[in-house]
Design a protein around this motif. Structure first.
Motif, PDB file in Angstrom:
ATOM      1  N   ARG A 133      43.712  58.692  69.220  1.00 19.16           N
ATOM      2  CA  ARG A 133      43.340  57.297  68.981  1.00 19.16           C
ATOM      3  C   ARG A 133      42.670  56.782  70.244  1.00 19.16           C
ATOM      4  N   PHE A 134      41.669  55.970  70.053  1.00 20.59           N
ATOM      5  CA  PHE A 134      40.960  55.364  71.176  1.00 20.59           C
ATOM      6  C   PHE A 134      40.691  53.921  70.802  1.00 20.59           C
ATOM      7  N   GLU A 135      41.335  53.008  71.512  1.00 15.80           N
ATOM      8  CA  GLU A 135      41.192  51.587  71.227  1.00 15.80           C
ATOM      9  C   GLU A 135      40.938  50.854  72.529  1.00 15.80           C
ATOM     10  N   LEU A 136      39.989  49.945  72.494  1.00 16.37           N
ATOM     11  CA  LEU A 136      39.650  49.154  73.665  1.00 16.37           C
ATOM     12  C   LEU A 136      40.090  47.715  73.425  1.00 16.37           C
ATOM     13  N   TYR A 137      40.731  47.127  74.426  1.00 15.10           N
ATOM     14  CA  TYR A 137      41.243  45.763  74.311  1.00 15.10           C
ATOM     15  C   TYR A 137      40.499  44.844  75.257  1.00 15.10           C
ATOM     16  N   GLY A 138      40.266  43.637  74.820  1.00 17.63           N
ATOM     17  CA  GLY A 138      39.594  42.632  75.633  1.00 17.63           C
ATOM     18  C   GLY A 138      39.545  41.339  74.851  1.00 17.63           C
ATOM     19  N   TYR A 139      38.450  40.597  75.019  1.00 17.36           N
ATOM     20  CA  TYR A 139      38.303  39.311  74.346  1.00 17.36           C
ATOM     21  C   TYR A 139      36.964  39.246  73.632  1.00 17.36           C
ATOM     22  N   CYS A 140      37.008  38.774  72.383  1.00 16.48           N
ATOM     23  CA  CYS A 140      35.770  38.579  71.637  1.00 16.48           C
ATOM     24  C   CYS A 140      34.986  37.440  72.306  1.00 16.48           C
TER      25      CYS A 140
ATOM     26  N   HIS B 275      36.677  54.295  66.026  1.00 12.13           N
ATOM     27  CA  HIS B 275      37.692  53.678  66.880  1.00 12.13           C
ATOM     28  C   HIS B 275      37.490  52.170  66.851  1.00 12.13           C
ATOM     29  N   HIS B 276      38.280  51.439  67.638  1.00 13.02           N
ATOM     30  CA  HIS B 276      38.261  49.985  67.540  1.00 13.02           C
ATOM     31  C   HIS B 276      38.139  49.302  68.895  1.00 13.02           C
TER      32      HIS B 276
ATOM     33  N   LEU C  65      36.247  61.772  72.737  1.00 12.20           N
ATOM     34  CA  LEU C  65      36.730  63.134  72.544  1.00 12.20           C
ATOM     35  C   LEU C  65      35.604  64.154  72.665  1.00 12.20           C
ATOM     36  N   LYS C  66      34.410  63.749  72.306  1.00 14.42           N
ATOM     37  CA  LYS C  66      33.266  64.660  72.427  1.00 14.42           C
ATOM     38  C   LYS C  66      33.136  65.155  73.858  1.00 14.42           C
ATOM     39  N   ASN C  67      33.407  64.270  74.813  1.00 14.96           N
ATOM     40  CA  ASN C  67      33.303  64.640  76.231  1.00 14.96           C
ATOM     41  C   ASN C  67      34.541  65.394  76.720  1.00 14.96           C
ATOM     42  N   ILE C  68      35.650  65.196  76.072  1.00 15.27           N
ATOM     43  CA  ILE C  68      36.913  65.799  76.503  1.00 15.27           C
ATOM     44  C   ILE C  68      37.105  67.200  75.911  1.00 15.27           C
ATOM     45  N   ASN C  69      36.504  67.476  74.775  1.00 13.81           N
ATOM     46  CA  ASN C  69      36.709  68.759  74.092  1.00 13.81           C
ATOM     47  C   ASN C  69      36.443  69.966  74.973  1.00 13.81           C
ATOM     48  N   ASP C  70      35.400  69.907  75.792  1.00 16.78           N
ATOM     49  CA  ASP C  70      35.100  71.041  76.675  1.00 16.78           C
ATOM     50  C   ASP C  70      36.255  71.283  77.647  1.00 16.78           C
ATOM     51  N   GLU C  71      36.850  70.218  78.154  1.00 19.84           N
ATOM     52  CA  GLU C  71      37.990  70.348  79.067  1.00 19.84           C
ATOM     53  C   GLU C  71      39.196  70.945  78.339  1.00 19.84           C
ATOM     54  N   LEU C  72      39.407  70.533  77.093  1.00 22.55           N
ATOM     55  CA  LEU C  72      40.567  71.014  76.343  1.00 22.55           C
ATOM     56  C   LEU C  72      40.461  72.500  76.011  1.00 22.55           C
TER      57      LEU C  72
ATOM     58  N   LYS D 111      40.901  39.825  66.352  1.00 23.39           N
ATOM     59  CA  LYS D 111      39.694  40.328  65.690  1.00 23.39           C
ATOM     60  C   LYS D 111      39.487  41.782  66.105  1.00 23.39           C
ATOM     61  N   SER D 112      39.125  42.598  65.140  1.00 25.43           N
ATOM     62  CA  SER D 112      38.952  44.027  65.374  1.00 25.43           C
ATOM     63  C   SER D 112      37.593  44.457  64.853  1.00 25.43           C
ATOM     64  N   GLN D 113      36.888  45.245  65.650  1.00 32.18           N
ATOM     65  CA  GLN D 113      35.604  45.782  65.221  1.00 32.18           C
ATOM     66  C   GLN D 113      35.611  47.290  65.367  1.00 32.18           C
ATOM     67  N   ILE D 114      34.904  47.930  64.481  1.00 33.61           N
ATOM     68  CA  ILE D 114      34.787  49.384  64.521  1.00 33.61           C
ATOM     69  C   ILE D 114      33.677  49.766  65.493  1.00 33.61           C
ATOM     70  N   ILE D 115      33.959  50.806  66.290  1.00 33.69           N
ATOM     71  CA  ILE D 115      32.920  51.393  67.133  1.00 33.69           C
ATOM     72  C   ILE D 115      32.841  52.880  66.796  1.00 33.69           C
ATOM     73  N   ASP D 116      31.665  53.414  66.806  1.00 36.57           N
ATOM     74  CA  ASP D 116      31.478  54.823  66.471  1.00 36.57           C
ATOM     75  C   ASP D 116      31.646  55.745  67.679  1.00 36.57           C
ATOM     76  N   PHE D 117      31.629  55.187  68.864  1.00 37.82           N
ATOM     77  CA  PHE D 117      31.775  55.985  70.077  1.00 37.82           C
ATOM     78  C   PHE D 117      33.127  56.674  70.096  1.00 37.82           C
ATOM     79  N   CYS D 118      33.132  57.940  70.442  1.00 32.61           N
ATOM     80  CA  CYS D 118      34.376  58.691  70.551  1.00 32.61           C
ATOM     81  C   CYS D 118      34.353  59.500  71.843  1.00 32.61           C
TER      82      CYS D 118
END
Length: 146
Positions: free
Chosen positions: A128-135, A92-93, A110-117, A101-108
């Protein structure tokens, strides 16, 4: 990702590496690590291939996204932005709202949500999971302006 990999990927899915597609990919490669709007891609591509028009950019970005060479990112109600896919590994990003500027993050998450699903009557096919803020640089500028 090199040009041969791009060619092979396109060819395996029934597309050619046209001059305009190559110019778009060259622009995205030059700005690797940043997200670009269609307008930015158009302006930079037109410098390389003068016969390019905006509809060609949209059409080719859609193709490149469908063949998993480009990633489309929706930024807080703004027009979509695009970046070259450089990593086949699930990721994700984090994206700077100022400079893009965009950086890749390995955190997902979904691992925590799968049990609920599993308890729901729903089959998840994509996410898709994207976090927005400022570098760091843009955050520093904002703090200096305040």
């Amino acid at each position: 990702m090199d040009l041969n990999e791009v060619k092979n990927n396109l060819k395996s899915q029934g597309y050619k590496l046209t001059n305009q597609r190559r110019a778009i990919l060259d622009v995205l490669m030059d700005y690797k690590g940043h997200v670009l709007s269609v307008e930015e891609i158009y302006e930079k591509t037109k410098e390389r291939h003068s016969k390019t028009n905006v509809s060609t950019i949209y059409r080719n970005l859609e193709i490149l996204e469908n063949v998993h060479l480009v990633h489309r990112i929706n930024m807080n109600g703004e027009a979509s932005k695009y970046k070259l896919v450089c990593n086949d590994k699930h990721h994700h990003h984090i994206i700077c709202k100022d400079c893009g500027k965009s950086q890749i993050i390995d955190f997902c998450p979904l691992k925590n949500i799968n049990d609920e699903l599993k308890e729901e009557d729903f089959v998840l096919t994509d996410h898709r999971f994207e976090l927005y803020g400022y570098c760091k640089e843009c955050a520093k500028k904002k703090n200096e302006q305040a």
